[in-house]
Design an enzyme around this catalytic site. Structure first.
Site, PDB file in Angstrom:
ATOM      1  N   PHE A 181       0.991  -1.080   0.044  1.00  0.00           N
ATOM      2  CA  PHE A 181      -0.052   0.180   0.173  1.00  0.00           C
ATOM      3  C   PHE A 181       0.848   1.320   0.080  1.00  0.00           C
ATOM      4  CE2 PHE A 181      -2.230   3.440   1.762  1.00  0.00           C
ATOM      5  CZ  PHE A 181      -3.652   3.476   0.895  1.00  0.00           C
ATOM      6  N   ASP A 203       9.452   2.635   1.289  1.00  0.00           N
ATOM      7  CA  ASP A 203       8.455   3.404   1.781  1.00  0.00           C
ATOM      8  C   ASP A 203       8.083   3.131   3.401  1.00  0.00           C
ATOM      9  OD1 ASP A 203       6.026   4.367   2.842  1.00  0.00           O
ATOM     10  OD2 ASP A 203       4.571   3.616   1.190  1.00  0.00           O
ATOM     11  N   LYS A 206       3.225  10.195   8.205  1.00  0.00           N
ATOM     12  CA  LYS A 206       2.314   9.778   9.454  1.00  0.00           C
ATOM     13  C   LYS A 206       3.170  10.094  10.622  1.00  0.00           C
ATOM     14  CE  LYS A 206      -0.190   5.623   7.803  1.00  0.00           C
ATOM     15  NZ  LYS A 206      -1.561   5.920   7.993  1.00  0.00           N
TER      16      LYS A 206
HETATM   17  C1  PLP Z   1       3.105   2.647   3.855  1.00  0.00           C
HETATM   18  C2  PLP Z   1       2.303   3.747   3.334  1.00  0.00           C
HETATM   19  N1  PLP Z   1       2.336   4.346   2.465  1.00  0.00           N
HETATM   20  C3  PLP Z   1       1.552   5.395   2.284  1.00  0.00           C
HETATM   21  C4  PLP Z   1       0.535   5.936   2.736  1.00  0.00           C
HETATM   22  C5  PLP Z   1      -0.272   6.799   2.470  1.00  0.00           C
HETATM   23  O1  PLP Z   1      -0.206   7.939   3.248  1.00  0.00           O
HETATM   24  P1  PLP Z   1      -1.039   9.118   3.500  1.00  0.00           P
HETATM   25  O2  PLP Z   1      -2.411   8.422   3.780  1.00  0.00           O
HETATM   26  O3  PLP Z   1      -0.621   9.955   4.343  1.00  0.00           O
HETATM   27  O4  PLP Z   1      -1.308   9.730   2.082  1.00  0.00           O
HETATM   28  C6  PLP Z   1       0.130   4.892   3.996  1.00  0.00           C
HETATM   29  C7  PLP Z   1      -1.159   5.246   4.469  1.00  0.00           C
HETATM   30  O5  PLP Z   1      -1.608   4.247   5.234  1.00  0.00           O
HETATM   31  C8  PLP Z   1       0.861   3.738   4.234  1.00  0.00           C
HETATM   32  O6  PLP Z   1       0.841   3.121   5.206  1.00  0.00           O
END
Ligand code: PLP
Length: 398
Positions: free
Chosen positions: A135, A222, A251
């Site tokens: 994700f 990520d 986050k």
């Molecule tokens: C690993 C990861 N990358 C990217 C995102 C996306 O982040 P945002 O919701 O701040 O766009 C999330 C959100 O849950 C995530 O868990």
């Protein structure tokens, strides 16, 4: 349901399956709703509230910053950017940072870096390796990199240029990229969050680092969910002793104030040049102050050690209370990023937990996810288990 909650729904787009709860205030790892009901918060705004709620050092610092300067523009130098970048560079062993506002924005920037890295090398149509169950966000490009068909559904055509492989299988990635000169990067989460708390093995990460070096690919990790101390190290990949070339963060970085960052190592740090990328809000003084203070307070209060210690305690207590149940497939994760995989979809547990005074989430249909603030105490961890275990037992017995 209170009148307030009913009144709130007609005008807000219906994009979330929300519980009938409206939270009003928080203190530490506890929150209270508009009706005064108290909850133990094992969700932390989905791995965002690093310092819990109403932290006595963070709040005055943010108040002071708001009174000084909330936002200016990237037409000018923002000293806070230099300060937060220097902190992140030191903690990561990387070299330069671009600031944005969210996880998907950080990932978009990473994908742009990868493409331009390739184009600068003469690769007209760069390709990026991504993972099953990953994700990365909800924009068109980060959604395309995401490995969940439900998230793609209704939003095609997807962005091209991604090659998808399974986790923890070095032969699979070798095979999928065999003889392909257009691959420029590998992009993954050290521990998949939304995908169900699925860790990449340390040995696999080291093999992947070697493969990236051998092939001249960027290793892009990520760490939006698993980073910022959650696993007991600043960044989860550090458990494997590797350093990525690109690392999106968000986050937990601002402890609730929206802030995202892309940290780059020497191979990627100069790919983007003036005019290539930008954002209006990214790197504003308030967001930078939130990041600077979050890191400073984490250091002062030993929150990495706390995440490791209390996380291990929580995992052991969950194992003890639930591990023996036939419907519990696995309890996994590291530090304060834990998942309990059941043998069946368990969405209804979300509402039942809230009724029992516990905030948590269910992800990948059948995985209970716990990502509380890094200030969680062992006593609070025990309380999570005391509230959760009977619910899971009853659910599995239905
Ligand atoms: C690993 C990861 N990358 C990217 C995102 C996306 O982040 P945002 O919701 O701040 O766009 C999330 C959100 O849950 C995530 O868990």
């Amino acid at each position: 349901m209170s009148a307030l909650i009913e009144a709130a729904s007609p005008h807000v787009m219906n994009t979330y399956g929300r519980l009938p709860i409206a939270l009003e205030r928080g203190q530490g790892c506890r929150v209270w709703d508009v009706n005064g009901k108290e909850y133990l918060d094992a969700l932390g705004g989905i791995a965002v509230n690093t310092l819990g709620h109403n932290h006595p050092k963070l709040v005055p610092a943010l108040q002071e910053q708001i009174a000084k300067l909330i936002h200016c523009s990237n037409y000018y130098h923002v000293p806070g950017q230099e300060q937060l970048a220097a902190q992140l560079v030191e903690l990561s062993g990387m070299s330069n940072v671009f600031f944005c506002n969210s996880g998907l924005e950080a990932n978009e920037a990473a994908l742009k870096i990868a493409r331009k890295f390739g184009v600068d090398k003469g690769i007209a149509k760069p390709q990026i390796v991504v993972y099953e169950k990953a994700f990365h966000g909800r924009s068109i490009a980060t959604m395309s990199a995401t490995g969940n068909p439900k998230i793609h559904s209704g939003f095609g055509p997807l962005v091209e240029g991604f090659i998808r492989v399974p986790l923890n299988d070095i032969d699979a990635i070798r095979q999928a990229t065999e003889g392909n000169p257009d691959v420029v990067a590998v992009f993954f989460e050290t521990i998949q969050g939304e995908g169900g708390i699925n860790p990449m093995r340390a040995e696999y990460l080291r093999q992947l680092r070697a493969l990236c070096d051998e092939r001249g690919w960027l290793m892009m990790i990520d760490e939006v969910q698993c980073g910022m101390g959650r696993t007991g190290k600043w960044f989860a990949h550090q458990w494997a002793g590797i350093v990525p070339d690109v690392m999106p963060l968000a986050k937990g970085l601002g402890s609730g104030v929206p802030v995202g960052a892309v940290v780059a190592g020497p191979r990627a740090a100069n790919v983007l040049q003036p005019g290539n990328h930008g954002t209006t809000f990214g790197g504003n003084p308030l967001a930078m102050r939130a990041g600077i203070e979050t890191i400073r307070i984490m250091q002062e209060e030993g929150l990495l050690e706390n995440a490791a210690r209390v996380g291990a305690h929580l995992k052991a207590a969950l194992q003890n209370a639930l591990g023996h149940l036939p419907g519990v497939k696995e309890i996994r994760g590291q530090g304060l990023m834990l998942g309990i995989e059941l043998d069946r979809p368990c969405g209804p547990l979300l509402g039942r937990a809230a009724e029992a005074g516990l905030l948590m989430s269910v992800t990948a249909d059948s995985v209970i996810r716990l990502v509380p603030a890094l200030i969680l105490t062992s006593a609070e961890a025990d309380e999570i288990v005391a509230r959760l275990a009977p619910l899971v037992q009853a659910f599995l017995a239905e």
